[in-house]
Structures are given as structure tokens and as C-alpha cells.
Design a protein around this motif. Structure first.
Motif, PDB file in Angstrom:
ATOM      1  N   ALA A   1       0.859  -1.186   0.000  1.00 13.73           N
ATOM      2  CA  ALA A   1       0.000   0.000   0.000  1.00 13.73           C
ATOM      3  C   ALA A   1       0.891   1.230   0.000  1.00 13.73           C
ATOM      4  CB  ALA A   1      -0.916   0.008   1.219  1.00 13.73           C
ATOM      5  N   THR A   2       0.419   2.296  -0.609  1.00 12.11           N
ATOM      6  CA  THR A   2       1.170   3.546  -0.625  1.00 12.11           C
ATOM      7  C   THR A   2       0.224   4.713  -0.349  1.00 12.11           C
ATOM      8  OG1 THR A   2       2.696   4.923  -1.919  1.00 12.11           O
ATOM      9  CG2 THR A   2       0.902   3.873  -3.116  1.00 12.11           C
ATOM     10  N   ARG A   3       0.744   5.734   0.335  1.00 16.92           N
ATOM     11  CA  ARG A   3      -0.063   6.908   0.685  1.00 16.92           C
ATOM     12  C   ARG A   3       0.667   8.167   0.227  1.00 16.92           C
ATOM     13  NH1 ARG A   3      -1.072   7.999   6.924  1.00 16.92           N
ATOM     14  NH2 ARG A   3       0.770   9.320   6.681  1.00 16.92           N
ATOM     15  N   VAL A   4      -0.079   9.065  -0.398  1.00 12.76           N
ATOM     16  CA  VAL A   4       0.500  10.302  -0.938  1.00 12.76           C
ATOM     17  C   VAL A   4       0.362  11.394   0.121  1.00 12.76           C
ATOM     18  CG1 VAL A   4       0.471  11.963  -2.825  1.00 12.76           C
ATOM     19  CG2 VAL A   4      -0.165   9.580  -3.254  1.00 12.76           C
ATOM     20  N   ASP A   5       1.421  11.616   0.891  1.00 14.01           N
ATOM     21  CA  ASP A   5       1.383  12.626   1.952  1.00 14.01           C
ATOM     22  C   ASP A   5       1.704  14.026   1.445  1.00 14.01           C
ATOM     23  OD1 ASP A   5       1.105  10.278   3.463  1.00 14.01           O
ATOM     24  OD2 ASP A   5       2.056  11.217   5.192  1.00 14.01           O
ATOM     25  N   GLN A   6       2.510  14.104   0.406  1.00 13.35           N
ATOM     26  CA  GLN A   6       2.862  15.396  -0.181  1.00 13.35           C
ATOM     27  C   GLN A   6       3.044  15.202  -1.680  1.00 13.35           C
ATOM     28  OE1 GLN A   6       5.729  17.800   2.029  1.00 13.35           O
ATOM     29  NE2 GLN A   6       6.702  18.426   0.129  1.00 13.35           N
TER      30      GLN A   6
ATOM     31  N   GLY B   1       0.325   9.050  11.408  1.00 16.95           N
ATOM     32  CA  GLY B   1       0.246  10.501  11.289  1.00 16.95           C
ATOM     33  C   GLY B   1       0.756  11.030   9.963  1.00 16.95           C
ATOM     34  N   TRP B   2       0.349  12.240   9.670  1.00 18.33           N
ATOM     35  CA  TRP B   2       0.710  12.889   8.403  1.00 18.33           C
ATOM     36  C   TRP B   2       2.205  13.180   8.397  1.00 18.33           C
ATOM     37  CZ3 TRP B   2      -1.490  18.308   6.656  1.00 18.33           C
ATOM     38  CH2 TRP B   2      -1.300  18.448   5.261  1.00 18.33           C
ATOM     39  N   GLN B   3       2.892  12.791   7.324  1.00 13.45           N
ATOM     40  CA  GLN B   3       4.338  12.894   7.236  1.00 13.45           C
ATOM     41  C   GLN B   3       4.825  14.000   6.311  1.00 13.45           C
ATOM     42  OE1 GLN B   3       6.340  10.749   9.217  1.00 13.45           O
ATOM     43  NE2 GLN B   3       4.289  10.341  10.043  1.00 13.45           N
ATOM     44  N   ALA B   4       3.928  14.854   5.851  1.00 17.79           N
ATOM     45  CA  ALA B   4       4.334  15.936   4.953  1.00 17.79           C
ATOM     46  C   ALA B   4       5.234  16.927   5.687  1.00 17.79           C
ATOM     47  CB  ALA B   4       3.105  16.655   4.407  1.00 17.79           C
TER      48      ALA B   4
ATOM     49  N   TRP C   1       6.150  22.995   6.186  1.00 17.13           N
ATOM     50  CA  TRP C   1       5.696  24.098   5.341  1.00 17.13           C
ATOM     51  C   TRP C   1       4.480  23.693   4.507  1.00 17.13           C
ATOM     52  CZ3 TRP C   1       5.305  23.512   0.121  1.00 17.13           C
ATOM     53  CH2 TRP C   1       6.070  22.501  -0.479  1.00 17.13           C
ATOM     54  N   TYR C   2       4.451  22.416   4.103  1.00 12.69           N
ATOM     55  CA  TYR C   2       3.330  21.942   3.298  1.00 12.69           C
ATOM     56  C   TYR C   2       2.070  21.822   4.158  1.00 12.69           C
ATOM     57  CZ  TYR C   2       0.774  19.320  -0.243  1.00 12.69           C
ATOM     58  OH  TYR C   2      -0.164  18.918  -1.166  1.00 12.69           O
ATOM     59  N   GLN C   3       2.227  21.333   5.372  1.00 16.88           N
ATOM     60  CA  GLN C   3       1.080  21.210   6.268  1.00 16.88           C
ATOM     61  C   GLN C   3       0.480  22.579   6.592  1.00 16.88           C
ATOM     62  OE1 GLN C   3       1.266  18.512   9.594  1.00 16.88           O
ATOM     63  NE2 GLN C   3       2.885  17.276   8.655  1.00 16.88           N
ATOM     64  N   LYS C   4       1.333  23.588   6.728  1.00 18.12           N
ATOM     65  CA  LYS C   4       0.823  24.936   7.025  1.00 18.12           C
ATOM     66  C   LYS C   4      -0.006  25.488   5.872  1.00 18.12           C
ATOM     67  CE  LYS C   4       4.349  26.448  10.329  1.00 18.12           C
ATOM     68  NZ  LYS C   4       5.467  27.403  10.591  1.00 18.12           N
ATOM     69  N   LYS C   5       0.326  25.074   4.659  1.00 19.56           N
ATOM     70  CA  LYS C   5      -0.397  25.572   3.479  1.00 19.56           C
ATOM     71  C   LYS C   5      -1.657  24.785   3.180  1.00 19.56           C
ATOM     72  CE  LYS C   5       1.813  26.817  -0.184  1.00 19.56           C
ATOM     73  NZ  LYS C   5       2.715  26.818  -1.378  1.00 19.56           N
ATOM     74  N   HIS C   6      -1.817  23.579   3.775  1.00 18.88           N
ATOM     75  CA  HIS C   6      -2.950  22.714   3.458  1.00 18.88           C
ATOM     76  C   HIS C   6      -3.580  22.208   4.756  1.00 18.88           C
ATOM     77  CE1 HIS C   6      -0.255  22.612  -0.051  1.00 18.88           C
ATOM     78  NE2 HIS C   6      -1.348  22.468  -0.774  1.00 18.88           N
ATOM     79  N   SER C   7      -4.510  22.984   5.271  1.00 19.29           N
ATOM     80  CA  SER C   7      -5.107  22.650   6.567  1.00 19.29           C
ATOM     81  C   SER C   7      -6.146  21.534   6.475  1.00 19.29           C
ATOM     82  CB  SER C   7      -5.742  23.896   7.185  1.00 19.29           C
ATOM     83  OG  SER C   7      -6.706  24.452   6.301  1.00 19.29           O
ATOM     84  N   ASN C   8      -6.726  21.318   5.301  1.00 19.91           N
ATOM     85  CA  ASN C   8      -7.761  20.285   5.135  1.00 19.91           C
ATOM     86  C   ASN C   8      -7.342  19.308   4.040  1.00 19.91           C
ATOM     87  OD1 ASN C   8      -9.762  21.368   7.040  1.00 19.91           O
ATOM     88  ND2 ASN C   8      -9.931  23.062   5.586  1.00 19.91           N
TER      89      ASN C   8
ATOM     90  N   MET D   1      -6.253  13.927   6.745  1.00 24.27           N
ATOM     91  CA  MET D   1      -5.069  13.900   7.584  1.00 24.27           C
ATOM     92  C   MET D   1      -5.162  14.971   8.659  1.00 24.27           C
ATOM     93  SD  MET D   1      -3.662  11.413   6.105  1.00 24.27           S
ATOM     94  CE  MET D   1      -2.267  11.330   7.215  1.00 24.27           C
ATOM     95  N   LYS D   2      -4.802  14.600   9.875  1.00 18.49           N
ATOM     96  CA  LYS D   2      -4.816  15.538  10.991  1.00 18.49           C
ATOM     97  C   LYS D   2      -3.557  16.389  10.968  1.00 18.49           C
ATOM     98  CE  LYS D   2      -5.267  15.810  16.023  1.00 18.49           C
ATOM     99  NZ  LYS D   2      -5.381  15.037  17.292  1.00 18.49           N
ATOM    100  N   ASN D   3      -3.770  17.706  10.939  1.00 21.19           N
ATOM    101  CA  ASN D   3      -2.640  18.623  10.895  1.00 21.19           C
ATOM    102  C   ASN D   3      -2.149  18.869  12.311  1.00 21.19           C
ATOM    103  OD1 ASN D   3      -0.883  20.844  10.599  1.00 21.19           O
ATOM    104  ND2 ASN D   3      -1.992  21.543   8.791  1.00 21.19           N
ATOM    105  N   GLU D   4      -0.953  18.362  12.621  1.00 27.58           N
ATOM    106  CA  GLU D   4      -0.401  18.496  13.968  1.00 27.58           C
ATOM    107  C   GLU D   4       0.736  19.507  14.023  1.00 27.58           C
ATOM    108  OE1 GLU D   4       0.681  14.560  15.112  1.00 27.58           O
ATOM    109  OE2 GLU D   4      -1.403  13.913  15.375  1.00 27.58           O
ATOM    110  N   THR D   5       0.808  20.377  13.019  1.00 26.08           N
ATOM    111  CA  THR D   5       1.838  21.407  13.016  1.00 26.08           C
ATOM    112  C   THR D   5       1.603  22.378  14.156  1.00 26.08           C
ATOM    113  OG1 THR D   5       2.010  21.265  10.615  1.00 26.08           O
ATOM    114  CG2 THR D   5       2.929  23.220  11.650  1.00 26.08           C
TER     115      THR D   5
END
Length: 236
Positions: free
Chosen positions: A61-66, A158-161, A164-171, A218-222
Motif C-alpha cells: 500500500a502507498t499513501r501520498v502525503d505530499q 500521522g501525516w508525514q508531509a 511548510w506543506y502542512q501549514k499551506k494545506h489545513s484540510n 489527515m490531521k494537521n499536527e503542526t
């Protein structure tokens, strides 16, 4: 089932889904054949080793985090059509820039997962993220999970992006593509041609496998930091 996860990140990655002389595009996420090729390299298998085919049995399985942005590289290739004349041809190579993917492989054979884990930490041959021009950005980040299949692990990890990417994509919703045998088939199902048939350069080919695609939030934990009030001219 024992599951191993890999965090794949690099300035450039490329996972071929079309290979012609003039143009080579990239899949938007890691293919099973690319990951099996990396594992085979780590284990020290050459291209014609029959053990490579056995690695197709690994659950995947693969997940696209960024998601990466496509970059096209233009290359001039010179080749001889005959002994007296040379031709030049413009060719294209697509790459994914600044992408981060989570990949999970699983097996009921715990010893095999342990062997792969050790090999990825101590590879016999260099490791690449698709093409030889795409080495990983440092040592691979690897985790091992007991009693969970690859889909279960990626659904809860958890989200591995990058921050900076997490800050730009809250949802953000991450796409997960997994073996159809791993879970519910209620989501979008399709055929993907990325099961290894042979890596032999004289007869390289891939077979189709059935996969399922779905998206999970994905839950944004930034940690957000308040702006610092600082006057650089205060002491002048």
C-alpha cells in the motif's frame, strides 16, 4: 501480519508508467515494482534472480502525503542509425519534485520482513526512488508494526508531509492505493500494471494487479507559533 513502512522523500523521484524512447512519464505515487526493485537491490539480487518474483507476494500500500510537482527534463540523445551517419533526438523524462510518500509492505512471514528491514539499513547495492538519478534524501526512515496489514498502518499513521506543506494545506486528504485483497472494495477499483514480470534488460515486462484507491483526511499536527514582535531598528 507484520508490516514495514518506508518514508520516501527526495528532491526528485520518478516511477515509470510509460516507457518509450522519446518520452518517459512518472506515476503520481510509488509503484509496487519500483519498491520491489529497491528491496531487491538492498538484498543484493541481480536483475535475473528468481527470488525477485517471490517479492510480488508482499502485501503493498502507498499513501501520498505530499504530492510532487511534475518536472520535465529534456535530453538530447545521439545514436547511430548506420556506420556512416549519426542522428540526434530530443527525449523527455518526467520527475516528481519535493514529494513525500509513505509505503507499507506486509507479510505473514515475519523473518522475511526482518530480513528486508536489515537489508534496507545495510543495502548491498545503491538504492534509488525510481530512476538511478533519484537517490533518497538521506537514510530511509523505517518503522515495523506487528499484527497490522499495510492498509491498517497507513490509515492510522500521522501525516508525514513537511511542516511548510502542512501549514499551506489545513484540510488535506491523502490518497491511499492498496492491494484489493487488503480491505474494502467499496472504493474505486482498477488495474495497475506494476507487478514485476522480469527486470532482465533483455526482456523487461510487468503484469497487471488489482488495486483500490481511497482518500482519508489527515490531521494537521503542526505547531503554530505566534509572530515575534521584533524591531530591528530599536537599538539604533
Amino acid at each position: 501480519m507484520k508490516t514495514l513502512t518506508l518514508k520516501l522523500k527526495a528532491p526528485l523521484q520518478a516511477y515509470g508508467n510509460e516507457a518509450t524512447f522519446g518520452r518517459r512519464t512518472s506515476n503520481p505515487y510509488p509503484t509496487k515494482s519500483a519498491v520491489i526493485g529497491m528491496i531487491a537491490a538492498a538484498l543484493g539480487y541481480d536483475r535475473r534472480n528468481s527470488k525477485i518474483i517471490d517479492l510480488n507476494k508482499l502485501s503493498f500500500a502507498t499513501r501520498v502525503d505530499q504530492p510532487g510537482k511534475i518536472m520535465s527534463d529534456f535530453q538530447i540523445v545521439e545514436y547511430a542509425k548506420n556506420a556512416n551517419k549519426k542522428d540526434k533526438k530530443l527525449t523527455y523524462r518526467d520527475y516528481l519534485q519535493d514529494a513525500i510518500f509513505m509505503v507499507a509492505i506486509g507479510s505473514e512471514n515475519s523473518d522475511l520482513i526482518n530480513e528486508i528491514h536489515y537489508a534496507l539499513r545495510h543495502p548491498k547495492f545503491p538504492l534509488f526512488l525510481g530512476r538511478r538519478s533519484c537517490p533518497p534524501a538521506g537514510p530511509l526512515e523505517i518503522e515495523v508494526f506487528d499484527n497490522q496489514n499495510p492498509l491498517m498502518v497507513l490509515q492510522t499513521m500521522g501525516w508525514q508531509a513537511a511542516e511548510w506543506y502542512q501549514k499551506k494545506h489545513s484540510n488535506f486528504k491523502a490518497e491511499i492505493v492498496y492491494d484489493a485483497s487488503l480491505g474494502s472494495n467499496d472504493n474505486f477499483k482498477f488495474q495497475l500494471r506494476d507487478e514485476v514480470g522480469s527486470f532482465d534488460q533483455r526482456n523487461r515486462y510487468h503484469n497487471y494487479r488489482e488495486v483500490v484507491s481511497t482518500y482519508i483526511p489527515m490531521k494537521n499536527e503542526t505547531k503554530w507559533h505566534a509572530e515575534t514582535m521584533h524591531d530591528i531598528m530599536a537599538n539604533i
